[in-house]
Design a protein around this motif. Sequence first.
Motif, PDB file in Angstrom:
ATOM      1  N   PRO A  20      -6.563  -5.525  -1.579  1.00  0.00           N
ATOM      2  CA  PRO A  20      -5.346  -6.320  -1.776  1.00  0.00           C
ATOM      3  C   PRO A  20      -4.864  -6.880  -0.440  1.00  0.00           C
ATOM      4  O   PRO A  20      -5.207  -6.354   0.626  1.00  0.00           O
ATOM      5  CB  PRO A  20      -4.334  -5.324  -2.343  1.00  0.00           C
ATOM      6  N   SER A  22      -1.331  -8.009   1.545  1.00  0.00           N
ATOM      7  CA  SER A  22       0.119  -8.135   1.610  1.00  0.00           C
ATOM      8  C   SER A  22       0.382  -9.150   2.707  1.00  0.00           C
ATOM      9  O   SER A  22      -0.524  -9.468   3.473  1.00  0.00           O
ATOM     10  CB  SER A  22       0.770  -6.778   1.886  1.00  0.00           C
ATOM     11  N   GLN A  34      -7.625   0.959  -5.792  1.00  0.00           N
ATOM     12  CA  GLN A  34      -6.515   0.010  -5.701  1.00  0.00           C
ATOM     13  C   GLN A  34      -6.973  -1.389  -5.296  1.00  0.00           C
ATOM     14  O   GLN A  34      -6.166  -2.299  -5.194  1.00  0.00           O
ATOM     15  CB  GLN A  34      -5.480   0.534  -4.710  1.00  0.00           C
ATOM     16  N   TRP A  35      -8.263  -1.540  -5.053  1.00  0.00           N
ATOM     17  CA  TRP A  35      -8.789  -2.861  -4.748  1.00  0.00           C
ATOM     18  C   TRP A  35      -8.833  -3.682  -6.029  1.00  0.00           C
ATOM     19  O   TRP A  35      -8.750  -3.148  -7.129  1.00  0.00           O
ATOM     20  CB  TRP A  35     -10.177  -2.752  -4.128  1.00  0.00           C
ATOM     21  N   LYS A  36      -8.967  -4.981  -5.891  1.00  0.00           N
ATOM     22  CA  LYS A  36      -8.917  -5.897  -7.029  1.00  0.00           C
ATOM     23  C   LYS A  36     -10.293  -6.487  -7.305  1.00  0.00           C
ATOM     24  O   LYS A  36     -11.039  -6.809  -6.383  1.00  0.00           O
ATOM     25  CB  LYS A  36      -7.943  -7.050  -6.743  1.00  0.00           C
TER      26      LYS A  36
END
Length: 98
Positions: A20, A22, A34-36
């Motif tokens: 991700p 930010s 939590q990676w996309k």
Amino acid sequence: MNLRHAAALALIGWYLIAPPISPGKVRDDLPLSQWKRIGTESFRTKSGCEAKLAELYNPTIDQTMRSDPKVGAEGYEIFHRYMNDVQCISTDDPRLAK
């Protein structure tokens, strides 16, 4: 190889994933869970996934981003780091579940 083992291997695929982002930061410090995923596509083979990655990040695109004044040096560094972190990962990789 028995039939069950062959069936299990047939279910394994590959995802193209990226960390991700930010504002101004690539979050490659986060766990892979939590990676996309990039796109909705999954790939039957690792080589198919890697071919898509090569399509997305190639020398022409890199040079375009590097020389685009709208992107700037900081934007290019973030883009470059992001694209270097993108990877193909097996759909059954246990790090995706954590």
